[in-house]
Scaffold this motif. Structure first.
Motif, PDB file in Angstrom:
ATOM      1  N   LEU A 124       0.847  -1.192   0.000  1.00  0.00           N
ATOM      2  CA  LEU A 124       0.000   0.000   0.000  1.00  0.00           C
ATOM      3  C   LEU A 124       0.882   1.241   0.000  1.00  0.00           C
ATOM      4  O   LEU A 124       1.763   1.383   0.844  1.00  0.00           O
ATOM      5  N   LEU A 125       0.638   2.135  -0.961  1.00  0.00           N
ATOM      6  CA  LEU A 125       1.321   3.420  -1.030  1.00  0.00           C
ATOM      7  C   LEU A 125       0.260   4.491  -0.797  1.00  0.00           C
ATOM      8  O   LEU A 125      -0.612   4.701  -1.645  1.00  0.00           O
ATOM      9  N   CYS A 126       0.346   5.164   0.324  1.00  0.00           N
ATOM     10  CA  CYS A 126      -0.781   5.935   0.845  1.00  0.00           C
ATOM     11  C   CYS A 126      -0.406   7.408   0.942  1.00  0.00           C
ATOM     12  O   CYS A 126       0.422   7.784   1.785  1.00  0.00           O
ATOM     13  N   HIS A 127      -1.022   8.232   0.108  1.00  0.00           N
ATOM     14  CA  HIS A 127      -0.663   9.640   0.026  1.00  0.00           C
ATOM     15  C   HIS A 127      -1.575  10.495   0.897  1.00  0.00           C
ATOM     16  O   HIS A 127      -2.798  10.395   0.829  1.00  0.00           O
ATOM     17  N   SER A 128      -0.972  11.328   1.736  1.00  0.00           N
ATOM     18  CA  SER A 128      -1.681  12.370   2.449  1.00  0.00           C
ATOM     19  C   SER A 128      -2.817  11.796   3.302  1.00  0.00           C
ATOM     20  O   SER A 128      -2.582  10.926   4.128  1.00  0.00           O
ATOM     21  N   TYR A 129      -4.072  12.253   3.118  1.00  0.00           N
ATOM     22  CA  TYR A 129      -5.171  11.699   3.909  1.00  0.00           C
ATOM     23  C   TYR A 129      -5.317  10.206   3.659  1.00  0.00           C
ATOM     24  O   TYR A 129      -5.817   9.470   4.523  1.00  0.00           O
ATOM     25  N   GLY A 130      -4.868   9.738   2.490  1.00  0.00           N
ATOM     26  CA  GLY A 130      -4.880   8.300   2.230  1.00  0.00           C
ATOM     27  C   GLY A 130      -4.073   7.520   3.242  1.00  0.00           C
ATOM     28  O   GLY A 130      -4.346   6.337   3.491  1.00  0.00           O
ATOM     29  N   SER A 131      -3.069   8.155   3.853  1.00  0.00           N
ATOM     30  CA  SER A 131      -2.287   7.466   4.885  1.00  0.00           C
ATOM     31  C   SER A 131      -3.124   7.215   6.137  1.00  0.00           C
ATOM     32  O   SER A 131      -2.903   6.239   6.857  1.00  0.00           O
ATOM     33  N   VAL A 132      -4.097   8.087   6.383  1.00  0.00           N
ATOM     34  CA  VAL A 132      -5.007   7.870   7.508  1.00  0.00           C
ATOM     35  C   VAL A 132      -5.898   6.665   7.214  1.00  0.00           C
ATOM     36  O   VAL A 132      -6.142   5.816   8.084  1.00  0.00           O
ATOM     37  N   VAL A 133      -6.359   6.567   5.967  1.00  0.00           N
ATOM     38  CA  VAL A 133      -7.175   5.424   5.550  1.00  0.00           C
ATOM     39  C   VAL A 133      -6.397   4.121   5.723  1.00  0.00           C
ATOM     40  O   VAL A 133      -6.892   3.141   6.289  1.00  0.00           O
ATOM     41  N   CYS A 134      -5.161   4.099   5.222  1.00  0.00           N
ATOM     42  CA  CYS A 134      -4.349   2.884   5.319  1.00  0.00           C
ATOM     43  C   CYS A 134      -4.099   2.505   6.766  1.00  0.00           C
ATOM     44  O   CYS A 134      -4.113   1.319   7.126  1.00  0.00           O
ATOM     45  N   ALA A 135      -3.873   3.498   7.604  1.00  0.00           N
ATOM     46  CA  ALA A 135      -3.634   3.215   9.019  1.00  0.00           C
ATOM     47  C   ALA A 135      -4.848   2.586   9.671  1.00  0.00           C
ATOM     48  O   ALA A 135      -4.724   1.651  10.478  1.00  0.00           O
ATOM     49  N   ARG A 136      -6.033   3.062   9.319  1.00  0.00           N
ATOM     50  CA  ARG A 136      -7.248   2.516   9.929  1.00  0.00           C
ATOM     51  C   ARG A 136      -7.536   1.102   9.437  1.00  0.00           C
ATOM     52  O   ARG A 136      -8.219   0.331  10.114  1.00  0.00           O
ATOM     53  N   ALA A 137      -7.008   0.763   8.254  1.00  0.00           N
ATOM     54  CA  ALA A 137      -7.236  -0.575   7.688  1.00  0.00           C
ATOM     55  C   ALA A 137      -6.120  -1.554   8.023  1.00  0.00           C
ATOM     56  O   ALA A 137      -6.227  -2.745   7.720  1.00  0.00           O
ATOM     57  N   ASP A 185      -4.697  -3.082  10.614  1.00  0.00           N
ATOM     58  CA  ASP A 185      -4.693  -4.135  11.628  1.00  0.00           C
ATOM     59  C   ASP A 185      -4.853  -5.519  10.992  1.00  0.00           C
ATOM     60  O   ASP A 185      -5.910  -5.874  10.485  1.00  0.00           O
ATOM     61  N   GLY A 186      -3.772  -6.303  10.993  1.00  0.00           N
ATOM     62  CA  GLY A 186      -3.817  -7.662  10.475  1.00  0.00           C
ATOM     63  C   GLY A 186      -3.931  -7.780   8.972  1.00  0.00           C
ATOM     64  O   GLY A 186      -4.128  -8.885   8.457  1.00  0.00           O
ATOM     65  N   LEU A 187      -3.811  -6.680   8.251  1.00  0.00           N
ATOM     66  CA  LEU A 187      -4.016  -6.703   6.804  1.00  0.00           C
ATOM     67  C   LEU A 187      -2.901  -7.487   6.114  1.00  0.00           C
ATOM     68  O   LEU A 187      -1.730  -7.357   6.449  1.00  0.00           O
ATOM     69  N   ASP A 188      -3.277  -8.297   5.112  1.00  0.00           N
ATOM     70  CA  ASP A 188      -2.342  -9.188   4.429  1.00  0.00           C
ATOM     71  C   ASP A 188      -1.582  -8.447   3.333  1.00  0.00           C
ATOM     72  O   ASP A 188      -1.794  -8.653   2.143  1.00  0.00           O
ATOM     73  N   VAL A 189      -0.696  -7.545   3.753  1.00  0.00           N
ATOM     74  CA  VAL A 189       0.165  -6.818   2.826  1.00  0.00           C
ATOM     75  C   VAL A 189       1.592  -6.858   3.366  1.00  0.00           C
ATOM     76  O   VAL A 189       1.815  -7.033   4.568  1.00  0.00           O
ATOM     77  N   ALA A 190       2.551  -6.672   2.457  1.00  0.00           N
ATOM     78  CA  ALA A 190       3.955  -6.769   2.852  1.00  0.00           C
ATOM     79  C   ALA A 190       4.488  -5.458   3.414  1.00  0.00           C
ATOM     80  O   ALA A 190       5.293  -5.450   4.353  1.00  0.00           O
ATOM     81  N   ASP A 191       4.081  -4.340   2.809  1.00  0.00           N
ATOM     82  CA  ASP A 191       4.605  -3.028   3.187  1.00  0.00           C
ATOM     83  C   ASP A 191       3.491  -1.989   3.101  1.00  0.00           C
ATOM     84  O   ASP A 191       2.600  -2.084   2.246  1.00  0.00           O
ATOM     85  N   ILE A 192       3.573  -1.002   3.968  1.00  0.00           N
ATOM     86  CA  ILE A 192       2.685   0.157   3.929  1.00  0.00           C
ATOM     87  C   ILE A 192       3.562   1.395   3.967  1.00  0.00           C
ATOM     88  O   ILE A 192       4.328   1.591   4.921  1.00  0.00           O
ATOM     89  N   ALA A 193       3.473   2.231   2.924  1.00  0.00           N
ATOM     90  CA  ALA A 193       4.270   3.453   2.851  1.00  0.00           C
ATOM     91  C   ALA A 193       3.362   4.659   3.051  1.00  0.00           C
ATOM     92  O   ALA A 193       2.384   4.834   2.312  1.00  0.00           O
ATOM     93  N   LEU A 194       3.672   5.480   4.039  1.00  0.00           N
ATOM     94  CA  LEU A 194       2.924   6.698   4.350  1.00  0.00           C
ATOM     95  C   LEU A 194       3.655   7.864   3.691  1.00  0.00           C
ATOM     96  O   LEU A 194       4.787   8.173   4.052  1.00  0.00           O
ATOM     97  N   VAL A 195       3.000   8.502   2.738  1.00  0.00           N
ATOM     98  CA  VAL A 195       3.655   9.477   1.863  1.00  0.00           C
ATOM     99  C   VAL A 195       3.052  10.858   2.103  1.00  0.00           C
ATOM    100  O   VAL A 195       1.860  11.066   1.883  1.00  0.00           O
ATOM    101  N   GLY A 196       3.865  11.812   2.574  1.00  0.00           N
ATOM    102  CA  GLY A 196       3.331  13.138   2.860  1.00  0.00           C
ATOM    103  C   GLY A 196       2.204  13.082   3.857  1.00  0.00           C
ATOM    104  O   GLY A 196       1.188  13.761   3.712  1.00  0.00           O
ATOM    105  N   SER A 197       2.381  12.307   4.901  1.00  0.00           N
ATOM    106  CA  SER A 197       1.295  12.027   5.849  1.00  0.00           C
ATOM    107  C   SER A 197       1.173  13.101   6.912  1.00  0.00           C
ATOM    108  O   SER A 197       2.177  13.505   7.513  1.00  0.00           O
ATOM    109  N   PRO A 198      -0.055  13.542   7.223  1.00  0.00           N
ATOM    110  CA  PRO A 198      -0.263  14.463   8.338  1.00  0.00           C
ATOM    111  C   PRO A 198      -0.292  13.748   9.682  1.00  0.00           C
ATOM    112  O   PRO A 198      -0.419  14.379  10.722  1.00  0.00           O
ATOM    113  N   GLY A 199      -0.184  12.420   9.664  1.00  0.00           N
ATOM    114  CA  GLY A 199      -0.325  11.574  10.845  1.00  0.00           C
ATOM    115  C   GLY A 199      -1.300  10.465  10.519  1.00  0.00           C
ATOM    116  O   GLY A 199      -1.940  10.462   9.462  1.00  0.00           O
TER     117      GLY A 199
END
Length: 329
Positions: A209-222, A224-238
């Protein structure tokens, strides 16, 4: 001026800087990959389809293109030529739409590459003000990422990018942009997408998952236990979490921010207000958060997927699993 007056002046200046940053959050915390007005135009309900598999992908793509074509005709009849053109582009035979909903601001999940046979799948999750009317720039980012993956993949490795506009993004100038509410509603949809991708590709494919800006908030909420190898938070406000460990994910958690990204100046606070949480807490680049920090170059908030940029190079390496080659910030 006495020391007490100087101290008061410094506190006043800091307070004004923080107030300005707070206003920036409220007005535009997540400058998107694209942004525009959010019209409401008529469109058909989405096509009713079975859960996609590798064997049914072509049928899924065809049904969603047909739905986009119908949405284009309805938008044209409504007098919205811009939306009609955007929907018509979606209906082109070259487009691979895993999902399409032309109602409201619109939802689209588009595949670039051969998903059924992909060994590496990168899911791009956008930030605020992204919809069908503003989809062009988001798609351009996905195309640039796909080109980078193809160029960097070892011989015999097959890649795909999934441009996931699968949630109603918050408006840049809105109260929703400073809360996790939209992300909380989007998270189950993102989890469902990963389940679909796993069904299509099989257990051997590497999903990132490559998660831009507010998308990083979405990825963070999803996460927990998600079957992915890497999560990249890009330009994240938190993310709404205090630490990477707080995401409860087995994935590697990465974070990167361009040197000219104004999100750096957003105050990293989180507080309950009127029954919701305002702000997104710890800076994902801080040592306290504990993410792997990658070099995102010198660009601004909308530059992460620019061709030739350090950020795009490193994001592609993360998606390909070439983690030892990622340069660090």
């Amino acid at each position: 001026m006495g020391s007490g007056a100087k101290a008061r002046l410094r506190r006043w200046a800091v307070g004004w800087r923080r107030a300005g940053c707070a206003a920036l959050i409220a007005g535009a915390v997540v400058l998107p990959l694209s942004g525009a007005a959010r019209p409401r135009v008529p469109a058909p309900a989405p096509a009713v389809l079975a859960a996609p598999t590798a064997a049914t992908l072509d049928e899924t793509y065809a049904a969603n293109r047909a739905n986009a074509a119908q949405a284009s005709r309805m938008a044209a009849d409504h007098g919205d030529r811009h939306r009609a053109a955007a929907d018509r582009a979606m209906a082109d035979r070259s487009r691979h739409l895993l999902a399409f909903d032309g109602r409201g601001t619109g939802l689209v999940t588009e595949v670039l590459g051969d998903l059924a046979h992909a060994d590496r799948v990168a899911v791009l999750v956008p930030g605020s003000d992204t919809g069908i009317d503003t989809y062009g720039r988001f798609r351009a980012a996905a195309l640039a990422l796909h080109r980078q993956l193809v160029a960097g993949a070892p011989e015999g490795t097959r890649t795909a990018v999934v441009a996931w506009l699968g949630y109603e993004t918050p408006g840049t100038v809105s109260t929703t942009v400073v809360t996790t509410d939209r992300a909380d509603r989007a998270a189950p949809e993102l989890r469902d997408l990963v389940d679909d991708l796993r069904r299509i590709t099989g257990p051997g494919a590497r999903i990132t998952l490559l998660c831009h800006s507010y998308g990083s908030v979405v990825c963070a909420r999803a996460a927990d236990g998600l079957d992915v190898a890497d999560i990249a938070l890009v330009g994240s406000p938190g993310t709404g979490a205090d630490t990477a460990a707080g995401l409860h994910s087995g994935a590697r958690i990465w974070a990167g921010r361009g040197a000219d990204d104004w999100v750096e100046h957003v105050p990293h606070v989180s507080a309950g207000l009127f029954g919701t949480t305002v702000g997104f807490g710890t800076d994902p680049l801080s040592p306290d958060f504990g993410a792997r920090v990658f070099d995102a170059g010198d660009g601004g908030h909308s530059d992460y997927f620019d061709t030739g940029s350090r950020s795009l190079t490193n994001l592609a390496r993360i998606a390909l699993g070439q983690t030892t080659e990622v340069t660090h910030g």
